[in-house]
Enzyme design. Structure first.
Site, PDB file in Angstrom:
ATOM      1  N   HIS A 281      11.505   8.754  13.860  1.00  0.00           N
ATOM      2  CA  HIS A 281      10.414   7.803  13.634  1.00  0.00           C
ATOM      3  C   HIS A 281       9.054   8.528  13.621  1.00  0.00           C
ATOM      4  CE1 HIS A 281       9.398   3.269  14.025  1.00  0.00           C
ATOM      5  NE2 HIS A 281       8.515   3.885  13.265  1.00  0.00           N
TER       6      HIS A 281
ATOM      7  N   ASP B  94      10.151  -5.986  -5.880  1.00  0.00           N
ATOM      8  CA  ASP B  94       9.316  -6.682  -4.906  1.00  0.00           C
ATOM      9  C   ASP B  94       9.239  -8.149  -5.306  1.00  0.00           C
ATOM     10  OD1 ASP B  94       7.279  -7.749  -3.301  1.00  0.00           O
ATOM     11  OD2 ASP B  94       6.239  -5.828  -3.194  1.00  0.00           O
TER      12      ASP B  94
ATOM     13  N   ASP C 238      14.328   7.781   8.841  1.00  0.00           N
ATOM     14  CA  ASP C 238      13.340   8.004   9.906  1.00  0.00           C
ATOM     15  C   ASP C 238      13.336   6.871  10.927  1.00  0.00           C
ATOM     16  OD1 ASP C 238      11.059   9.450  11.078  1.00  0.00           O
ATOM     17  OD2 ASP C 238       9.862   7.744  10.392  1.00  0.00           O
TER      18      ASP C 238
ATOM     19  N   GLU D 107      16.345   2.040  18.577  1.00  0.00           N
ATOM     20  CA  GLU D 107      15.625   3.286  18.808  1.00  0.00           C
ATOM     21  C   GLU D 107      15.399   3.524  20.294  1.00  0.00           C
ATOM     22  OE1 GLU D 107      12.079   3.259  16.390  1.00  0.00           O
ATOM     23  OE2 GLU D 107      13.226   3.620  14.562  1.00  0.00           O
TER      24      GLU D 107
ATOM     25  N   ARG E  11      11.954   0.162   7.972  1.00  0.00           N
ATOM     26  CA  ARG E  11      12.475  -0.531   9.149  1.00  0.00           C
ATOM     27  C   ARG E  11      13.972  -0.267   9.233  1.00  0.00           C
ATOM     28  NH1 ARG E  11       8.049  -0.576  10.299  1.00  0.00           N
ATOM     29  NH2 ARG E  11       6.668  -2.272  10.955  1.00  0.00           N
TER      30      ARG E  11
ATOM     31  N   ALA F 243       4.248   7.969  10.641  1.00  0.00           N
ATOM     32  CA  ALA F 243       2.791   7.994  10.795  1.00  0.00           C
ATOM     33  C   ALA F 243       2.337   9.036  11.804  1.00  0.00           C
ATOM     34  CB  ALA F 243       2.292   6.615  11.222  1.00  0.00           C
TER      35      ALA F 243
ATOM     36  N   ARG G  93       0.821  -1.219   0.000  1.00  0.00           N
ATOM     37  CA  ARG G  93       0.000   0.000   0.000  1.00  0.00           C
ATOM     38  C   ARG G  93       0.853   1.266   0.000  1.00  0.00           C
ATOM     39  NH1 ARG G  93      -2.791  -3.586   3.352  1.00  0.00           N
ATOM     40  NH2 ARG G  93      -1.361  -3.031   5.023  1.00  0.00           N
TER      41      ARG G  93
END
Length: 353
Positions: free
Chosen positions: A285, A174, A261, A266, A237, A288, A154
């Protein structure tokens, strides 16, 4: 017995309001450690978490009433999937809810890196910029460049669509995408990753973690396969990149720069090799982290849990916990047919099934 849900991380108010309208009892207990969470989780039919609560094997060793776990977000790294599956607990996430925000962030990283916006902003605001020397922040145009999208799920498709609108050439990699092209033939698929690297000016990653994607870009590829003008964007990731090799490649001008990011550890350590380097854009990070995405993932997680508890409806499952897979002989052929139809359709559609 009345159904009951445990909310173990902070959710957007809209998600909690949805639970109230459904009439299902819930408790909000944020900040529980492993021992405390293990002591109470069996009293609930479902658990909702974000990234803070750690659902380890110990937490669900004695699951009691627990039937389902919903992760408000994409990754499920904080949930022991093997342990949950072994206990027959369904695990779901809300990957679709944050697709647009994550894709936009990846594009923002790419543009910031290409035009050296963060460095120019800092120089001007700090008073260090000599106006006549602002050419030091001359960037590169993205239109006409070739973007390589790793992972055409997506988020990858959303990034590709917008990059095409920016007049970039887009190719994809992919191994799970069976078609020769994507997005109505606008994105060519390249099967060999090294060949893929040799064709691109910018690379962006949109893949899950795990052994299959660990260090897709490693020292050998940075130094021997990539173009010298390559810009690397990782909003996926942390383990996808060998961060130390990435830093060395930038220092030695084997590639042009990177925007990152996510990190292998982390928060990243204070002596992280990417800190202090020129042509590097770093964010903590935030893929979103928009108001819209945080509200959406909270609401969708609550809706998924309620749908499962009330109707047995499964949304966004990432394991097969509690699902009967041993179909009777008269039904098994239909399941096999559905699988084969799914594989066929996956190769000829870009919109999902």
């Amino acid at each position: 017995m009345a159904l009951k849900i445990l909310v173990a991380d902070k959710l957007a108010d809209e998600g909690l309001e949805f639970l109230k309208t459904c009439g299902i009892a819930f408790d909000v207990k944020v900040g529980l450690n492993e021992t405390d969470l293990a002591a109470v989780v069996g009293q609930y039919d479902a658990l909702i978490v974000r990234s803070g609560a750690k659902v380890t094997a110990k937490v669900i060793e004695n699951p009691g009433l627990l039937k389902a776990i919903a992760r408000a977000g994409v990754g499920v790294d904080n949930i022991d999937l093997d342990a949950a599956t072994g206990k027959g607990i369904l695990v779901m996430n809300t990957a679709e809810a944050s697709t647009l925000s994550t894709a936009e962030h990846a594009l923002a990283l790419m543009m910031s890196l290409a035009r050296k916006i963060p460095a120019a902003n800092h120089s001007l605001k700090s008073g260090a910029l000599e106006w006549k020397k602002r050419s030091a922040y001359q960037g590169t145009q993205l239109a006409g460049k070739t973007l390589g999208v790793v992972g055409l799920g997506r988020i990858g498709r959303t990034v590709a669509t917008r990059a095409l609108a920016m007049e970039m050439n887009v190719i994809g990699y992919d191994p799970f995408f069976s078609a020769e092209t994507a997005l109505d033939g606008k994105v060519k698929l390249v099967r060999d990753f090294d060949e893929f690297l040799g064709q691109i000016d910018v690379i962006t990653f949109h893949v899950p973690g795990g052994d299959a994607t660990r260090h897709l870009l490693n020292r050998d590829r940075f130094f021997n396969k990539c173009r010298a003008n390559l810009l690397v964007v990782n909003d996926s990731r942390g383990e996808v990149l060998d961060e130390y090799a990435l830093a060395d490649a930038i220092k030695e001008k084997k590639i042009a720069g990177a925007a990152v990011d996510v990190y292998a550890v982390e928060p990243p350590p204070k002596d992280h090799p990417l800190f202090g380097l020129e042509n590097v854009v770093l964010t903590p990070h935030l893929g979103a982290s928009t108001d819209e995405a945080q509200t959406a993932v909270s609401v969708e997680a609550c809706k998924a849990i309620v749908a499962y508890l009330n109707r047995g409806e499964i949304r966004g499952a990432v394991n097969a916990g509690g699902i009967r897979l041993d179909l009777p002989p008269d039904e098994a052929p239909f399941a096999d047919l559905a699988r084969r139809i799914g594989r066929l359709l996956a190769g000829i559609t870009d919109s999902g099934i």
